[in-house]
Design a protein around this motif. Structure first.
Motif, PDB file in Angstrom:
ATOM      1  N   GLU A 322       0.821 -37.659  28.964  1.00  0.00           N
ATOM      2  CA  GLU A 322       1.118 -38.355  27.731  1.00  0.00           C
ATOM      3  C   GLU A 322       0.989 -39.858  27.941  1.00  0.00           C
ATOM      4  O   GLU A 322       0.945 -40.341  29.080  1.00  0.00           O
ATOM      5  CB  GLU A 322       2.535 -38.022  27.266  1.00  0.00           C
ATOM      6  CG  GLU A 322       3.596 -38.409  28.275  1.00  0.00           C
ATOM      7  CD  GLU A 322       4.987 -37.985  27.834  1.00  0.00           C
ATOM      8  OE1 GLU A 322       5.091 -37.280  26.823  1.00  0.00           O
ATOM      9  OE2 GLU A 322       5.960 -38.373  28.503  1.00  0.00           O
ATOM     10  N   ARG A 362      -1.720 -36.796  20.153  1.00  0.00           N
ATOM     11  CA  ARG A 362      -0.413 -36.161  20.373  1.00  0.00           C
ATOM     12  C   ARG A 362       0.734 -37.159  20.409  1.00  0.00           C
ATOM     13  O   ARG A 362       1.895 -36.755  20.406  1.00  0.00           O
ATOM     14  CB  ARG A 362      -0.442 -35.353  21.680  1.00  0.00           C
ATOM     15  CG  ARG A 362      -1.172 -34.024  21.571  1.00  0.00           C
ATOM     16  CD  ARG A 362      -1.018 -33.163  22.803  1.00  0.00           C
ATOM     17  NE  ARG A 362      -1.742 -33.666  23.961  1.00  0.00           N
ATOM     18  CZ  ARG A 362      -1.162 -34.228  25.018  1.00  0.00           C
ATOM     19  NH1 ARG A 362       0.150 -34.374  25.059  1.00  0.00           N
ATOM     20  NH2 ARG A 362      -1.899 -34.649  26.043  1.00  0.00           N
ATOM     21  N   HIS A 363       0.426 -38.443  20.471  1.00  0.00           N
ATOM     22  CA  HIS A 363       1.476 -39.444  20.579  1.00  0.00           C
ATOM     23  C   HIS A 363       1.231 -40.589  19.598  1.00  0.00           C
ATOM     24  O   HIS A 363       1.020 -41.736  20.004  1.00  0.00           O
ATOM     25  CB  HIS A 363       1.568 -39.967  22.014  1.00  0.00           C
ATOM     26  CG  HIS A 363       1.824 -38.902  23.025  1.00  0.00           C
ATOM     27  ND1 HIS A 363       0.809 -38.227  23.657  1.00  0.00           N
ATOM     28  CD2 HIS A 363       2.997 -38.373  23.478  1.00  0.00           C
ATOM     29  CE1 HIS A 363       1.330 -37.339  24.488  1.00  0.00           C
ATOM     30  NE2 HIS A 363       2.651 -37.402  24.389  1.00  0.00           N
ATOM     31  N   ARG A 365       1.926 -43.583  17.033  1.00  0.00           N
ATOM     32  CA  ARG A 365       3.001 -44.583  16.908  1.00  0.00           C
ATOM     33  C   ARG A 365       2.673 -45.483  15.726  1.00  0.00           C
ATOM     34  O   ARG A 365       1.571 -46.027  15.638  1.00  0.00           O
ATOM     35  CB  ARG A 365       3.106 -45.430  18.182  1.00  0.00           C
ATOM     36  CG  ARG A 365       3.588 -44.679  19.413  1.00  0.00           C
ATOM     37  CD  ARG A 365       4.022 -45.663  20.497  1.00  0.00           C
ATOM     38  NE  ARG A 365       2.953 -46.538  20.921  1.00  0.00           N
ATOM     39  CZ  ARG A 365       3.118 -47.833  21.237  1.00  0.00           C
ATOM     40  NH1 ARG A 365       4.310 -48.380  21.139  1.00  0.00           N
ATOM     41  NH2 ARG A 365       2.088 -48.571  21.633  1.00  0.00           N
TER      42      ARG A 365
END
Length: 680
Positions: A322, A362-363, A365
């Motif tokens: 990640e 997937r991350h 922000r």
């Protein structure tokens, strides 16, 4: 039959002997008595004229040569020879028509040649003409370019290599910038202590002048000089004042240009994933320089940035699964990972890039900008190897949510593939040259994208038409967005621009209304530069996106670029300049090289490129890079190719030399750099 290893040793000896010999000295019976370079920059648009006056000092006719180097980003727009009062102008024609004329000249047995070459930052223009006894010739070459802002400055690069000391040598530069000039610096090979008194700079509010008038004595005794005179670059860097955050808008003669480079917005934290090729072809200096660059780049990350590291060969390996925040501890762990990167295996670009896309997806922000950076030196040779399918997979996965930047490392990288994949995903491709400063090139590219300020930038122009690109995914600190177009109603009294973008999660809008100047108030130089700037930018952008277009749309845009190239006499990839000489209408054709094509092979010193380029026997063109063992290996392999074309590779049953293998056994398909260790 002589075995292959013995052949290599003999060829190596031949090339080393040739490399140690000195370049051919200039003819002593040719006098370059005047050499002028005059460059005028009007609102970042530079027009440079090189004028060389040469005399044949002997009582018999002889061939006189003219060779200069110009920036790769420039378009040649004029070439003229004046011999005994008669003018011979180069004429820009559609490439196919020009090549037909060239072919007819060859068929008649005339001395025809192609004038084209690509260097790292410069391109060579070279021609020659036979001049009668005790007569003179004047060569004049003009080229044009829009200076690009990088890392907060514009760079005007001027190369000077007249090949002999010149009694009357001058470089004159005049920079005119409407908002004023904030700083100006002169650098380069020719800006040294021993030439310091030859350089003079003068500054006014909106103008700057740089002159370089070295004496004949200075031209032989400076660090970048020799008995053949000056040989180096003058690099003028500058920036402009920016009192208006809406940007600078100029309207004139039915055209406009908008320079947009705001600095009044906060930086946007970024999510960046580095995808690093560690296949066997990256062995040696390439992988070492990549590690050095990554270590420096990691040190430059801001703490609110998040980052990921992916290495790949035939397998994909992630540092972490990640994105992690760029804390001191995370950076130290990442650096330890980087130090252990080693070359091995094949090249699975498809799986690696998709892994990088997935890591960002997937991350997510809020209020951040995501960037994917791929570094590779070769073709996909493992996993999915069909380039069209790879591009389709990557385009679908990214979905234009963030840009992909592709860095092509070395001379044999498939740069066309990387260019198309980058453009399809809102990024750009950059070639990293395999030289001693490759790590600095990598760091330099990262610095350009290190500080995003705006995302999703849209520019609109009420009353504007035939606009250049108006949509940009990211704007980085130190760069500049330039849009140009035509005004639909040239009688309007005012012209309005609007910029809408996202800054750290919130929308920002910039409005600007400018008064359209009365034509009588426009300086004469502005009358011509504005439409030429628009045409230059339009042609550049059309040619860049040609790789993305298909069918009728591709043909229509190509026709538009060709029409503008012919109208403004630009030598582009669609046109050629036909130069007709006085001797029985001899013909030469000057072509614009394409960055996406095969890059030049570094030559051995003292050798011109044509010594190992069989398609160009008539004209030589040099290259500034110093060779290393890879360079020699290329020439040895190239020379041996014809003698051993019948040999096949035991692994892939293809021509052994054109499909060489490196020591790891990875197929490098047509790479001349790697020797097949098994057959050696």
């Amino acid at each position: 039959m002589m075995d292959r290893a013995a052949l290599r040793l003999i060829l190596l000896g031949v090339f080393l002997i040739s490399a140690s010999s000195q370049p051919v000295k200039r003819k002593q019976n040719v006098d370059i008595y005047s050499f002028y370079i005059n460059s005028t920059v009007t609102s970042r648009y530079a027009t440079t004229v090189i004028t060389s006056r040469v005399a044949n000092t002997v009582n018999e006719s002889q061939e006189i040569q003219f060779e200069v180097k110009i920036p790769k980003n420039a378009f040649i727009s004029k070439f003229r020879m004046t011999i005994e009062g008669k003018i011979y102008d180069g004429v820009v024609k559609e490439k196919q028509e020009a090549q037909q004329q060239y072919s007819r000249a060859v068929s008649r047995g005339e001395s025809a040649g192609l004038i084209k070459s690509v260097g790292r930052t410069l391109e060579d223009f070279k021609t020659s003409v036979t001049v009668a006894a005790l007569s003179k010739v004047t060569f004049e070459l003009t080229y044009e370019e829009l200076l690009k802002r990088r890392l907060g400055k514009y760079e005007l690069l001027i190369n000077a290599q007249p090949m002999q000391p010149v009694a009357d040598f001058k470089i004159d530069v005049h920079i005119q910038e409407k908002p004023g000039i904030s700083f100006l610096e002169v650098k380069g090979d020719l800006s040294t202590d021993d030439l310091a008194n030859a350089i003079k700079t003068t500054r006014a509010d909106k103008d700057a002048w740089v002159t370089f008038y070295p004496t004949r004595d200075q031209q032989t005794k400076c660090k970048s000089c020799g008995e053949n005179g000056l040989n180096g670059d003058l690099l003028i860097t500058y920036d402009v004042e920016r009192p208006n955050h809406q940007g600078e808008v100029m309207v004139s003669n039915g055209y406009f240009v908008h320079y947009f480079a705001p600095s009044d917005v906060p930086r946007i934290p970024k999510n960046v994933v580095f995808i690093i090729d560690q296949s066997g072809s990256m062995y040696g200096r390439k992988i070492h320089q990549t590690r050095l660059a990554l270590l420096k780049i990691l040190s430059d990350l801001d703490e609110d940035d998040h980052f990921g590291l992916i290495t790949f060969d035939s397998e994909v390996k992630t540092w972490k699964n990640e994105l992690l925040k760029a804390t001191k501890d995370n950076l130290e762990t990442a650096k330890a990972f980087v130090k252990e990167i080693r070359d091995r295996g094949a090249t699975d670009i498809n799986a690696a890039v998709l892994a990088g896309v997935d890591m960002i997806n997937r991350h997510p922000r809020e209020g951040t900008a995501s960037i994917l950076i791929l570094l590779t030196d070769g073709d996909p040779t493992s996993g999915e190897t069909n380039k069209e399918r790879i591009m389709a997979n990557v385009k679908e996965a990214i979905g234009l949510k963030f840009p992909l930047y592709c860095l092509g490392f070395g001379y044999d990288v498939n740069f066309d593939f990387l260019t198309k994949m980058s453009l399809e995903n809102g990024g750009v491709a950059r070639r990293i040259y395999e030289d001693s400063d490759a790590d600095l090139q990598l760091q330099g590219f990262y610095d350009e994208v290190a500080v995003p300020l705006l995302t999703d930038i849209q520019l609109t122009y009420t009353g504007g038409t035939n606009l250049t690109k108006t949509s940009f995914s990211l704007y980085f600190n130190g760069s500049e967005i330039v849009v140009s177009g035509q005004i639909t109603d040239n009688s309007v009294e005012s012209f309005t621009t609007e910029v809408i973008a996202v800054s750290k999660g919130s929308n920002v809008t910039y409005h600007e209304t400018v008064m359209a100047k009365d034509p009588s108030d426009v300086p004469p130089e502005d009358e011509d530069f504005m439409p030429r700037l628009w045409a230059y930018l339009t042609v550049k952008q059309i040619l860049e996106r040609q790789v993305l277009l298909k069918g009728q749309e591709k043909e229509d845009e190509k026709k538009e670029a060709l029409k503008l190239s012919l109208k403004y006499q630009f030598v582009t990839s669609l046109t050629s300049m036909v130069v007709t000489k006085p001797q029985e209408d001899e013909v030469e054709v000057a072509d614009k090289p394409e960055e996406g094509g095969e890059a030049p092979r570094p030559p051995v010193p003292g050798y011109s490129q044509h010594h190992f380029s069989p398609s160009q026997p008539g004209l030589a063109y040099g290259h500034s890079s110093e060779p290393d063992l890879h360079d020699l290996r290329f020439m040895i392999e190239w020379s041996a190719r014809s003698a051993h074309a019948a040999q096949t590779c035991s692994t892939c049953s293809r021509d052994q030399l054109s499909n060489a293998h490196n020591p790891t056994g990875e197929c490098r398909g047509c790479s001349p750099y790697y020797v097949n260790s098994k057959s050696s």
